[in-house]
Design a protein around this motif. Structure first.
Motif, PDB file in Angstrom:
ATOM      1  N   UNK A  66     -16.456  -4.941 -13.144  1.00  0.00           N
ATOM      2  CA  UNK A  66     -15.544  -4.443 -12.101  1.00  0.00           C
ATOM      3  C   UNK A  66     -14.427  -5.456 -11.834  1.00  0.00           C
ATOM      4  N   UNK A  67     -14.760  -6.737 -11.748  1.00  0.00           N
ATOM      5  CA  UNK A  67     -13.760  -7.776 -11.506  1.00  0.00           C
ATOM      6  C   UNK A  67     -12.747  -7.797 -12.649  1.00  0.00           C
ATOM      7  N   UNK A  68     -13.233  -7.742 -13.888  1.00  0.00           N
ATOM      8  CA  UNK A  68     -12.332  -7.752 -15.041  1.00  0.00           C
ATOM      9  C   UNK A  68     -11.420  -6.528 -15.049  1.00  0.00           C
ATOM     10  N   UNK A  69     -11.947  -5.389 -14.656  1.00  0.00           N
ATOM     11  CA  UNK A  69     -11.143  -4.169 -14.583  1.00  0.00           C
ATOM     12  C   UNK A  69     -10.029  -4.324 -13.546  1.00  0.00           C
ATOM     13  N   UNK A  70     -10.353  -4.925 -12.413  1.00  0.00           N
ATOM     14  CA  UNK A  70      -9.368  -5.137 -11.360  1.00  0.00           C
ATOM     15  C   UNK A  70      -8.299  -6.135 -11.804  1.00  0.00           C
ATOM     16  N   UNK A  71      -8.696  -7.199 -12.491  1.00  0.00           N
ATOM     17  CA  UNK A  71      -7.738  -8.189 -12.986  1.00  0.00           C
ATOM     18  C   UNK A  71      -6.788  -7.566 -14.009  1.00  0.00           C
ATOM     19  N   UNK A  72      -7.328  -6.724 -14.882  1.00  0.00           N
ATOM     20  CA  UNK A  72      -6.487  -6.044 -15.873  1.00  0.00           C
ATOM     21  C   UNK A  72      -5.491  -5.114 -15.179  1.00  0.00           C
ATOM     22  N   UNK A  73      -5.937  -4.474 -14.125  1.00  0.00           N
ATOM     23  CA  UNK A  73      -5.064  -3.593 -13.348  1.00  0.00           C
ATOM     24  C   UNK A  73      -3.903  -4.387 -12.738  1.00  0.00           C
ATOM     25  N   UNK A  74      -4.184  -5.568 -12.230  1.00  0.00           N
ATOM     26  CA  UNK A  74      -3.139  -6.419 -11.664  1.00  0.00           C
ATOM     27  C   UNK A  74      -2.176  -6.907 -12.743  1.00  0.00           C
ATOM     28  N   UNK A  75      -2.702  -7.172 -13.932  1.00  0.00           N
ATOM     29  CA  UNK A  75      -1.847  -7.593 -15.043  1.00  0.00           C
ATOM     30  C   UNK A  75      -0.907  -6.461 -15.479  1.00  0.00           C
ATOM     31  N   UNK A  76      -1.433  -5.258 -15.559  1.00  0.00           N
ATOM     32  CA  UNK A  76      -0.622  -4.104 -15.961  1.00  0.00           C
ATOM     33  C   UNK A  76       0.538  -3.893 -14.983  1.00  0.00           C
ATOM     34  N   UNK A  77       0.311  -4.167 -13.705  1.00  0.00           N
ATOM     35  CA  UNK A  77       1.356  -4.023 -12.691  1.00  0.00           C
ATOM     36  C   UNK A  77       2.191  -5.295 -12.536  1.00  0.00           C
ATOM     37  N   UNK A  78       2.007  -6.253 -13.449  1.00  0.00           N
ATOM     38  CA  UNK A  78       2.767  -7.517 -13.448  1.00  0.00           C
ATOM     39  C   UNK A  78       2.656  -8.292 -12.148  1.00  0.00           C
ATOM     40  N   UNK A  79       1.483  -8.244 -11.531  1.00  0.00           N
ATOM     41  CA  UNK A  79       1.253  -9.011 -10.314  1.00  0.00           C
ATOM     42  C   UNK A  79       0.572 -10.344 -10.602  1.00  0.00           C
ATOM     43  N   UNK A 131       0.810  -1.208   0.000  1.00  0.00           N
ATOM     44  CA  UNK A 131       0.000   0.000   0.000  1.00  0.00           C
ATOM     45  C   UNK A 131       0.850   1.268   0.000  1.00  0.00           C
ATOM     46  N   UNK A 132       2.110   1.158   0.412  1.00  0.00           N
ATOM     47  CA  UNK A 132       2.952   2.342   0.518  1.00  0.00           C
ATOM     48  C   UNK A 132       4.005   2.450  -0.581  1.00  0.00           C
ATOM     49  N   UNK A 133       4.210   1.414  -1.376  1.00  0.00           N
ATOM     50  CA  UNK A 133       5.246   1.446  -2.403  1.00  0.00           C
ATOM     51  C   UNK A 133       4.804   2.284  -3.591  1.00  0.00           C
ATOM     52  N   UNK A 134       5.732   3.083  -4.114  1.00  0.00           N
ATOM     53  CA  UNK A 134       5.427   3.997  -5.216  1.00  0.00           C
ATOM     54  C   UNK A 134       4.876   3.307  -6.454  1.00  0.00           C
ATOM     55  N   UNK A 135       5.430   2.152  -6.790  1.00  0.00           N
ATOM     56  CA  UNK A 135       5.012   1.487  -8.023  1.00  0.00           C
ATOM     57  C   UNK A 135       3.555   1.022  -7.993  1.00  0.00           C
ATOM     58  N   UNK A 136       2.952   0.945  -6.800  1.00  0.00           N
ATOM     59  CA  UNK A 136       1.569   0.499  -6.682  1.00  0.00           C
ATOM     60  C   UNK A 136       0.609   1.615  -6.262  1.00  0.00           C
ATOM     61  N   UNK A 137       1.091   2.842  -6.189  1.00  0.00           N
ATOM     62  CA  UNK A 137       0.245   3.962  -5.760  1.00  0.00           C
ATOM     63  C   UNK A 137      -0.948   4.189  -6.663  1.00  0.00           C
ATOM     64  N   UNK A 186       2.319  -6.940 -22.763  1.00  0.00           N
ATOM     65  CA  UNK A 186       1.222  -6.686 -21.855  1.00  0.00           C
ATOM     66  C   UNK A 186       0.180  -5.812 -22.505  1.00  0.00           C
ATOM     67  N   UNK A 187      -0.851  -5.469 -21.775  1.00  0.00           N
ATOM     68  CA  UNK A 187      -1.942  -4.651 -22.282  1.00  0.00           C
ATOM     69  C   UNK A 187      -1.471  -3.260 -22.703  1.00  0.00           C
ATOM     70  N   UNK A 188      -0.392  -2.790 -22.083  1.00  0.00           N
ATOM     71  CA  UNK A 188       0.092  -1.442 -22.375  1.00  0.00           C
ATOM     72  C   UNK A 188       0.889  -1.397 -23.677  1.00  0.00           C
ATOM     73  N   UNK A 189       1.177  -2.559 -24.271  1.00  0.00           N
ATOM     74  CA  UNK A 189       1.935  -2.617 -25.496  1.00  0.00           C
ATOM     75  C   UNK A 189       3.436  -2.675 -25.275  1.00  0.00           C
ATOM     76  N   UNK A 190       3.847  -2.625 -23.987  1.00  0.00           N
ATOM     77  CA  UNK A 190       5.272  -2.699 -23.680  1.00  0.00           C
ATOM     78  C   UNK A 190       5.617  -4.134 -23.293  1.00  0.00           C
ATOM     79  N   UNK A 191       6.855  -4.486 -23.529  1.00  0.00           N
ATOM     80  CA  UNK A 191       7.306  -5.809 -23.129  1.00  0.00           C
ATOM     81  C   UNK A 191       7.406  -5.851 -21.625  1.00  0.00           C
TER      82      UNK A 191
END
Length: 119
Positions: free
Chosen positions: A61-74, A2-8, A111-116
């Motif tokens: 909403x669930x799909x949006x959350x899953x995509x968010x986790x994928x974008x952050x490589x979690x 919750x406090x790490x910058x990459x997940x803000x 990934x979804x963002x188009x970046x490797x």
């Protein structure tokens, strides 16, 4: 987390879902080879319907959350097709060694963002 910058930029809902998925991954690890793929990576099976029921949220909403986790490589979802549920690979932020969290053939896909992905 919750406090790490990459997940803000992540929503609290996505963070909560990640914690649930991580907990299920721990259960899969405890249950042995049945939850490991041919490369030795641990996966979980947790359907969107089950997530919707547990979190009292809709499909969108669930799909949006899953995509968010994928974008952050979690997480990484491996689509099996033919009506089978996805295998979900969950990155464990709590482990020092995560070399084998994801099978090698998935590590460099776009990934979804188009970046490797940088895993």
């Amino acid at each position: 987390m919750y406090q790490e910058n990459q997940f803000r930029s992540m929503t609290n809902e996505a963070k909560t879902l990640y914690m649930i998925l991580l907990d299920r991954r721990c259960l899969s690890e405890c249950n042995g080879d049945a939850w490991r793929d041919e490369y030795g990576a641990t996966f979980i099976i947790f359907t969107i319907k089950e997530m919707m029921k547990l979190l009292h949220l809709g499909n969108k909403k669930i799909n949006k959350m899953l995509k968010e986790l994928e974008v952050h490589n979690l997480i990484y979802r491996n689509h099996q097709g033919l009506g089978k549920p996805n295998k979900i690979y969950v990155y464990d932020l709590l482990k020092a060694d995560n070399d084998n969290w994801l099978p090698k053939q998935f590590k460099h896909r776009k990934g979804r963002t188009g970046e490797w992905r940088k895993l």
